[in-house]
Every structure is written in structure tokens, then in C-alpha cells.
Design a protein around this motif. Structure first.
Motif: not given
Length: 226
Positions: A45-55, A7-12
Motif C-alpha cells: 500500500l504505497p502512499p496515496d495522494e488522496d488520504p480519503a481513499s483509505a476507507e 495490506g502493508v504500507t510502503t515508503y515512497l
């Protein structure tokens, strides 16, 4: 043998293409291309509005890259903003910090690139220098300088010789987080790589995706395949 999923994080950010002008998940193509060149499968992996989804996200990955981008908000490490610090990307800070903590908790191999290394340091209790000169080639132009590995570190086992690297950053590590060890330095003393003693966690201050040396990314992919 299946290729590991990285997974690679992205800008939004707002973006324009064709007739469209819309919010978009953005990432320079050099990141997924380097993952692929190193033998992995790339998932953005774009930013998720719910950081709890990270797990749940990290549970489906074999490895994780925290990509470069905006300055980390100084409030994250208890500092007032320097006038030269860029505007905060709070959604991205929150999401990527959650991803980092999830990866550390599960032992998922983790590579932080530029901002990603800085955010890793902040996540573990370190601080940042908000401005330094000499690590860019100009506005929107990558510079080049030499990094020298610290003998005996994981980074030295990946890249044992002094190496010229593509660089574009105006911030760096200040107080190193207790869990991190410096793995390389620039000639001016700037910490250029960090790592943990336990698990496979590495941060590099430069942008390997903008060069031809795939060793750092290949090391992540190989660790993720284990």
C-alpha cells in the motif's frame, strides 16, 4: 479456506535499478515474506495522494500492517522538532494516519511495527520521545535486546516469555494514548508493545520481520481470518 489479505504500507522514495532512476514504492522484502510465512496474502500500500481513499482500501483488506520507516513529523503531536529528528515524510504520515483511523473505525485487525506503533500512538492522542540511545546496533545495523510482556495483555498471550528481538529505532512512546495499554517493556523501561482493549490492535516497537519469530504476524493473520 482462502488466505486473509493483509495490506502493508510502503515508503515512497527515489530508487535506482537497472537503467532506471525513478520514484518507487519501496518496502523491505522481509515484510511480505513474513505475512506469507504467517499464512496471509500480502498487498503493498504505497502512499496515496488522496488520504480519503483509505476507507475504500481498508474495506478490501482483512488486516493491515503499518510498517517501519521515517520519523513521524513532531507537528502531528504538537511538538517542535528535535535537531536529531529526521526529515518529515508528510505524504506517508497523512496516508497512514488515514489508514489507521479507517481500520479502527471498521474493526479491521491492525499491527503497527516500529514507526507504525509510534504513529498509532499519535493517531490516538499520544506523544513521542524524539531521541533515545541504545536501541540500534549501529548505522544501518539492527540491534538486539530483550522485551518483557506485561501479564494479562494480548501481547503476553502471543509471546508469554521474555524474548530477544531485532530493534532499530531512536524514538519511542512518551505520553501513552488513553486508548492504549502497554503490553511489553524493554529493560530500560521503554514501552515495546501497545494494544487496545477493544478489537484486535497491536503495536510493537521492534522489527519482527527481521527475525524468525512469526508469532506476532501469525496472530494478526489469524485475527484477520476470523
Amino acid at each position: 479456506m482462502s488466505k486473509p489479505l493483509i495490506g502493508v504500507t510502503t515508503y515512497l522514495n527515489p530508487a535506482t535499478w537497472g537503467v532506471w532512476e525513478l520514484p518507487a514504492a519501496l518496502l523491505p522484502a522481509a515484510y511480505p515474506r513474513m505475512v506469507q510465512a504467517a499464512g496471509g496474502l500480502a498487498a503493498l500500500l504505497p502512499p496515496d495522494e488522496d488520504p480519503a481513499s483509505a476507507e475504500a482500501v481498508v474495506a478490501r483488506l482483512d488486516g493491515l500492517v503499518i510498517a517501519g520507516g521515517a520519523d513521524v513529523e513532531p507537528a502531528r503531536y504538537g511538538a517542535p522538532a528535535d535537531p536529531r529528528t529526521g526529515p518529515p515524510a508528510r505524504d506517508r504520515d497523512a496516508w497512514e494516519l488515514a489508514l489507521i483511523h479507517a481500520a479502527l473505525a471498521t474493526g479491521t485487525p491492525l499491527l503497527g511495527i516500529c514507526r507504525g506503533m509510534q504513529l498509532l500512538n499519535v493517531a490516538l492522542g499520544g506523544t513521542l520521545v524524539q531521541h533515545l540511545d541504545g536501541h540500534v546496533g549501529g548505522v544501518g545495523v539492527f540491534g538486539t535486546h530483550t522485551v518483557r510482556p506485561v501479564p494479562g495483555t494480548r501481547f503476553a498471550s502471543i509471546s508469554p516469555e521474555a524474548t530477544k528481538v531485532p530493534t532499530y529505532h531512536h524514538q519511542s512512546l512518551d505520553v501513552l494514548a488513553p486508548a492504549l495499554t502497554a503490553g511489553a517493556h524493554a529493560d530500560d523501561g521503554t514501552v515495546e508493545a501497545v494494544e487496545t482493549a477493544d478489537g484486535w490492535v497491536l503495536g510493537v516497537q521492534w522489527h519482527p520481520e527481521m527475525g524468525e519469530d512469526v508469532r506476532v504476524m501469525r496472530a494478526l493473520v489469524e485475527a484477520s481470518a476470523g
